[in-house]
Write a protein that holds these residues in place. Structure first.
Motif, PDB file in Angstrom:
ATOM      1  N   UNK A   1      53.154 129.184  96.212  1.00 40.45           N
ATOM      2  CA  UNK A   1      52.099 128.312  95.726  1.00 40.45           C
ATOM      3  C   UNK A   1      50.887 127.848  96.656  1.00 40.45           C
ATOM      4  N   UNK A   2      51.290 127.764  97.727  1.00 39.03           N
ATOM      5  CA  UNK A   2      50.414 127.357  98.702  1.00 39.03           C
ATOM      6  C   UNK A   2      49.472 128.455  99.079  1.00 39.03           C
ATOM      7  N   UNK A   3      49.908 129.804  99.203  1.00 39.15           N
ATOM      8  CA  UNK A   3      49.208 130.903  99.384  1.00 39.15           C
ATOM      9  C   UNK A   3      48.129 131.048  98.322  1.00 39.15           C
ATOM     10  N   UNK A   4      48.666 130.715  96.991  1.00 41.70           N
ATOM     11  CA  UNK A   4      47.986 130.833  95.702  1.00 41.70           C
ATOM     12  C   UNK A   4      46.802 129.868  95.703  1.00 41.70           C
ATOM     13  N   UNK A   5      47.173 128.578  96.420  1.00 49.83           N
ATOM     14  CA  UNK A   5      46.261 127.581  96.389  1.00 49.83           C
ATOM     15  C   UNK A   5      44.722 128.001  97.529  1.00 49.83           C
ATOM     16  N   UNK A   6      45.317 128.315  98.496  1.00 48.74           N
ATOM     17  CA  UNK A   6      44.374 128.828  99.599  1.00 48.74           C
ATOM     18  C   UNK A   6      43.572 130.100  98.994  1.00 48.74           C
ATOM     19  N   UNK A   7      44.264 131.097  98.417  1.00 42.27           N
ATOM     20  CA  UNK A   7      43.203 132.088  97.758  1.00 42.27           C
ATOM     21  C   UNK A   7      42.319 131.731  96.848  1.00 42.27           C
ATOM     22  N   UNK A   8      42.642 130.737  95.916  1.00 44.30           N
ATOM     23  CA  UNK A   8      41.957 130.246  94.885  1.00 44.30           C
ATOM     24  C   UNK A   8      40.701 129.308  95.385  1.00 44.30           C
ATOM     25  N   UNK A   9      41.079 128.828  96.532  1.00 44.71           N
ATOM     26  CA  UNK A   9      40.059 127.906  97.222  1.00 44.71           C
ATOM     27  C   UNK A   9      38.820 128.839  97.954  1.00 44.71           C
ATOM     28  N   UNK A  10      39.242 129.939  98.461  1.00 42.42           N
ATOM     29  CA  UNK A  10      38.074 130.796  99.097  1.00 42.42           C
ATOM     30  C   UNK A  10      37.826 131.795  98.037  1.00 42.42           C
ATOM     31  N   UNK A  11      38.381 131.883  97.153  1.00 39.16           N
ATOM     32  CA  UNK A  11      37.918 132.905  96.159  1.00 39.16           C
ATOM     33  C   UNK A  11      36.158 133.331  95.999  1.00 39.16           C
ATOM     34  N   UNK A  12      35.790 134.297  96.296  1.00 41.07           N
ATOM     35  CA  UNK A  12      34.250 134.626  96.020  1.00 41.07           C
ATOM     36  C   UNK A  12      33.990 135.080  94.583  1.00 41.07           C
ATOM     37  N   UNK A  13      34.955 135.491  93.972  1.00 38.42           N
ATOM     38  CA  UNK A  13      34.872 135.817  92.603  1.00 38.42           C
ATOM     39  C   UNK A  13      35.888 135.480  91.619  1.00 38.42           C
ATOM     40  N   UNK A  14      35.754 135.895  90.444  1.00 40.03           N
ATOM     41  CA  UNK A  14      36.781 135.529  89.359  1.00 40.03           C
ATOM     42  C   UNK A  14      38.165 136.230  89.676  1.00 40.03           C
ATOM     43  N   UNK A  15      38.102 137.655  89.947  1.00 40.64           N
ATOM     44  CA  UNK A  15      39.112 138.241  90.254  1.00 40.64           C
ATOM     45  C   UNK A  15      40.338 137.789  91.228  1.00 40.64           C
ATOM     46  N   UNK A  16      39.675 137.141  92.411  1.00 40.63           N
ATOM     47  CA  UNK A  16      40.454 136.574  93.361  1.00 40.63           C
ATOM     48  C   UNK A  16      40.897 135.165  93.142  1.00 40.63           C
ATOM     49  N   UNK A  17      40.150 134.459  92.377  1.00 34.63           N
ATOM     50  CA  UNK A  17      40.502 133.312  91.800  1.00 34.63           C
ATOM     51  C   UNK A  17      41.511 133.479  90.764  1.00 34.63           C
ATOM     52  N   UNK A  18      41.854 134.211  90.004  1.00 33.03           N
ATOM     53  CA  UNK A  18      42.992 134.497  89.055  1.00 33.03           C
ATOM     54  C   UNK A  18      43.974 134.875  89.880  1.00 33.03           C
ATOM     55  N   UNK A  19      43.944 135.682  90.900  1.00 25.82           N
ATOM     56  CA  UNK A  19      44.962 136.180  91.681  1.00 25.82           C
ATOM     57  C   UNK A  19      45.852 134.735  91.952  1.00 25.82           C
ATOM     58  N   UNK A  20      44.772 133.872  92.565  1.00 24.98           N
ATOM     59  CA  UNK A  20      45.350 132.829  93.151  1.00 24.98           C
ATOM     60  C   UNK A  20      46.010 131.708  92.341  1.00 24.98           C
ATOM     61  N   UNK A  21      45.593 131.887  91.005  1.00 23.58           N
ATOM     62  CA  UNK A  21      46.135 131.095  90.052  1.00 23.58           C
ATOM     63  C   UNK A  21      47.631 131.775  89.412  1.00 23.58           C
ATOM     64  N   UNK A  22      47.670 132.813  89.471  1.00 23.32           N
ATOM     65  CA  UNK A  22      48.812 133.597  89.137  1.00 23.32           C
ATOM     66  C   UNK A  22      49.939 133.278  90.471  1.00 23.32           C
ATOM     67  N   UNK A  23      49.529 133.255  91.439  1.00 16.46           N
ATOM     68  CA  UNK A  23      50.344 133.092  92.745  1.00 16.46           C
ATOM     69  C   UNK A  23      50.883 131.568  92.560  1.00 16.46           C
ATOM     70  N   UNK A  24      49.892 130.566  92.204  1.00 21.08           N
ATOM     71  CA  UNK A  24      50.362 129.129  91.878  1.00 21.08           C
ATOM     72  C   UNK A  24      51.287 129.118  90.750  1.00 21.08           C
TER      73      UNK A  24
END
Length: 251
Positions: A96-119
């Motif tokens: 969950x924490x890794x997903x939160x960090x990925x979503x916070x720094x995501x430069x685009x939709x794809x990485x933001x969506x991956x972060x949400x999936x991890x969350x």
């Protein structure tokens, strides 16, 4: 049971001070995770403008979150029996924490969506695990009040999500929604690493791959159908969005 927490019928709702402290920290972790279910609802318009994505793509940030949680429901029961409380909780919080960090720094939709999936993957494990810990540590006569207290806290999380999100995005970037959760998640991880013990016995249950696949698709279809129906605007769109419900219920 080995490594069992103290249990005292006169030690408060959770049986003892050690039980109370550990369960409260677990509740804090679950609270932060469940808060993310509705935290983005108000921020979607700003995310759309910042990342230049369509409303349909932006909506997947919330729909996909719920979909992953729904699909993890049948898997979580197996994980709780297979792995220890400590390892499973720490793993779920780290994901969950890794997903939160990925979503916070995501430069685009794809990485933001991956972060949400991890969350969502972490969230889907945390709440059933919390319930399992309460049943393992709290005496029978106090389980009702303990679960009631947990229910109040957990229900409060998605209720304040839109309000909290609105206040934050009005004055700061939508990325602050994720950055603000990180300190809480890290605190829970550190505390759990130091204090959390194993309170359940592990086993090696056999997994029926076909049943797991069907139940995962079924739960996913039900969640997707209801979430899509809530996003519809009536007419054929709303009717079409309900299509996954009958197959999901049947499976």
């Amino acid at each position: 049971m080995e490594n069992q927490y103290e249990s005292n019928a006169d030690g408060g709702t959770f049986g003892s001070k050690s039980n109370f402290l550990v369960v409260m920290v677990m509740i804090l972790g679950v609270f932060a995770a469940i808060l993310n279910e509705t935290l983005l609802s108000v921020a979607l318009s700003k995310i759309m403008g910042d990342l230049a994505i369509s409303p349909g793509s932006a909506q997947w940030l919330t729909t996909g979150y719920l979909l992953v949680i729904g699909m993890l429901i049948p898997v979580t029961a197996f994980l709780i029996q297979r792995f220890t409380t400590r390892s499973l909780f720490l793993s779920a919080m780290c994901v969950f924490t890794a997903g939160t960090f990925v979503a916070a720094i995501a430069p685009g939709f794809a990485l933001l969506f991956i972060g949400r999936v991890l969350q969502a993957a972490g969230t889907g494990v945390l709440f059933p695990l919390l319930t399992n810990v309460v049943f393992a540590t709290v005496s029978i006569e106090k389980r009702g009040s303990a679960m009631g207290m947990i229910g109040i806290v957990i229900t409060f999380a998605p209720a304040i999500g839109p309000t909290l999100s609105g206040i934050i995005v009005e004055h700061f970037s939508w990325r602050v929604l994720f950055y603000s959760v990180l300190p809480v998640a890290l605190f829970v991880i550190v505390f759990a690493f130091l204090k959390l013990k194993n309170v359940t016995e592990t086993s090696k249950p056999k997994i029926d791959a076909v049943s797991l696949l069907l139940s995962t698709v079924g739960f996913g279809g039900i969640v997707y159908g209801f979430s899509s129906a809530g996003e519809g605007h009536g007419g054929g769109q709303a009717t079409g969005s309900l299509f996954p419900l009958p197959p999901g219920s049947f499976l």
